[in-house]
Structures are given as C-alpha cells and as structure tokens.
Design a protein around this motif. Structure first.
Motif, PDB file in Angstrom:
ATOM      1  N   THR A 286       0.850  -1.158  -0.057  1.00 27.28           N
ATOM      2  CA  THR A 286      -0.073  -0.013   0.097  1.00 27.28           C
ATOM      3  C   THR A 286       0.899   1.232  -0.029  1.00 27.28           C
ATOM      4  OG1 THR A 286      -1.343  -1.295   1.543  1.00 27.28           O
ATOM      5  CG2 THR A 286      -1.938   0.836   1.149  1.00 27.28           C
ATOM      6  N   ASP A 287       1.861   1.282   0.869  1.00 25.73           N
ATOM      7  CA  ASP A 287       2.783   2.549   1.011  1.00 25.73           C
ATOM      8  C   ASP A 287       3.532   2.532  -0.521  1.00 25.73           C
ATOM      9  OD1 ASP A 287       4.572   4.503   2.397  1.00 25.73           O
ATOM     10  OD2 ASP A 287       6.095   3.081   1.979  1.00 25.73           O
ATOM     11  N   LEU A 288       3.953   1.356  -0.912  1.00 26.59           N
ATOM     12  CA  LEU A 288       4.598   1.516  -2.290  1.00 26.59           C
ATOM     13  C   LEU A 288       3.902   2.346  -3.441  1.00 26.59           C
ATOM     14  CD1 LEU A 288       7.023   0.825  -4.414  1.00 26.59           C
ATOM     15  CD2 LEU A 288       5.708  -1.275  -4.926  1.00 26.59           C
ATOM     16  N   LEU A 289       2.471   1.864  -3.426  1.00 27.96           N
ATOM     17  CA  LEU A 289       1.586   2.522  -4.498  1.00 27.96           C
ATOM     18  C   LEU A 289       1.332   4.149  -4.033  1.00 27.96           C
ATOM     19  CD1 LEU A 289      -1.279  -0.201  -4.762  1.00 27.96           C
ATOM     20  CD2 LEU A 289       0.727   0.144  -6.164  1.00 27.96           C
ATOM     21  N   HIS A 290       1.212   4.377  -2.594  1.00 27.94           N
ATOM     22  CA  HIS A 290       1.039   5.662  -2.196  1.00 27.94           C
ATOM     23  C   HIS A 290       2.224   6.684  -2.666  1.00 27.94           C
ATOM     24  CE1 HIS A 290      -0.100   8.850   0.290  1.00 27.94           C
ATOM     25  NE2 HIS A 290       1.191   8.977   1.042  1.00 27.94           N
TER      26      HIS A 290
END
Length: 220
Positions: A57-61
């Motif tokens: 999720t953080d990578l996409l954010h």
C-alpha cells in the motif's frame, strides 16, 4: 467463523510476520516491478485488500496512487498506520469491502486470497467486481498448483490454484483476463499472477454494496 480463524492465526504472529515480510525490500524484485507496472495503468482509487503490514500500500502511495489498505487483522492495521502515517488503512473483510458499487479503479489482492476456502472464492470475486467500475483492474497473486489443493502454510491452511481454474472463476465473476505470469524460484512454491479487468456482470448477478464475498486473509 472462517474469518475468525484466519484473524486469530495472524494475530498470534503479526509482529513476527511484519519483521520478516513487512518491507518491499523483503519481496522479490519481479513482484515489485509487476505491481508498479500494473498500478501505472490506473487513474483512480485503488484498494489493497489483505494489505498485511501495509508495505505494498505504501509503495503505491509513494507512486502517487490514490490507495487505501484494508486487512482483517487489527494488529496489522495498527502497525501499518504507525509505519506509514500518510497512508489510509482500516480494518475490513472481503465479506464487505466497505465501498460503493463501481467506486474503485483497481484492486490489489497480492497473496491475500490464499486462505479463502475454495467454496467461497467465487463470492470473493463477485464482491471485488461489485466494487470495481467497468474497466477496473484487478491484480491477483497466488500459489500455482493443483486447483483447491490445501497445504500447510506457516500461519494457517492455504490453497493452491491452477491458472485455468482461477481464470474460469474470474470469467464467471465478469472479468476479462489480460495476462498471466508464472515463476518458479528454487526452493519456493510456484508463483502466479493474473491481471484482469471488469467487463460485465453475469445475468442474475448484480451485487449491491455490502453484499458479496465471504472470506479474507492477509497478504503473504
């Protein structure tokens, strides 16, 4: 009951899991590239279902994606909020993704369906299809093998799926399969990834908000 079994199993090992597998750097480089390339095609809201410690999720954010992570395990969500305070996370199940019909443009389900009982997986895909707009994207990662064959996963029982069986279930839920990738790393279970888009919904299957899938499991 199935949700509770999975939740309890992961709660007991949430800190250990996060320490071992809670960073993108701990993941296979090809997985990272696959997820990044998939996300770059999406121009709207994305849900990372079964987000675990929140690293994907953080990578996409960080790539500018409008993304939110959900997971059944409160300990994972608490850890994700602490580690990635700028990213939205919430506790939720595949039983109810908690979003309006057709409101998503992408769903990432990266090894988050591996604990779903075979009888319940079609309903999972129906709930995801309900939440996605027509043309919305799904990226699914799973262990390839004999369809619906259980195996002793390190946390709790999981299942292999064949490419053909997974494809048929996606077609039945109204998806078109775009591409399939497989990989066999030495000493590891066979990996598979399927990218699909919502084409239509089968006759007689018009799910509404809050009704649909019946199982969830964290990303592995």
């Amino acid at each position: 009951m199935a949700d509770e079994l999975v939740r309890t199993a992961y709660q007991a090992r949430a800190a250990e899991y996060t320490g071992l597998l809670g960073s993108v750097e701990d993941m296979h480089e090809l997985d990272r590239l696959r997820i990044e390339q998939w996300a770059d095609r999406i121009g709207g809201a994305v849900l990372d279902v079964g987000c675990g410690p929140g690293h994907w999720t953080d990578l996409l954010h960080r790539r500018g994606v409008d993304v939110q992570g959900i997971d059944l395990v409160p300990e994972f969500i608490d850890a994700a909020r602490t580690r990635f305070p700028d990213v939205p996370f919430r506790v939720a199940s595949f039983r109810d993704l908690g979003v309006p019909d057709g409101s998503l443009h992408g769903v990432l389900a990266w090894y988050s369906l591996i604990h779903v009982h075979p009888d319940e997986l079609p309903a999972v895909f129906s709930e995801i299809a309900r939440a996605l707009a027509r043309g919305g994207h799904l990226l699914l990662g799973f262990f390839e093998g004999s369809a619906a064959e259980p195996f002793a996963h390190a946390v709790t029982t999981a299942y292999y799926w064949s490419i053909d069986q997974m494809r048929q279930m996606l077609l039945g839920a109204g998806f078109d399969v775009l591409d399939v990738q497989t990989r066999q790393d030495p000493g590891r279970r066979p990996h598979a990834a399927i990218a699909a888009v919502v084409k239509d919904r089968p006759a007689g299957n018009s799910p509404s908000s809050g009704a649909g899938a019946r199982q969830v499991g964290p990303v592995v």
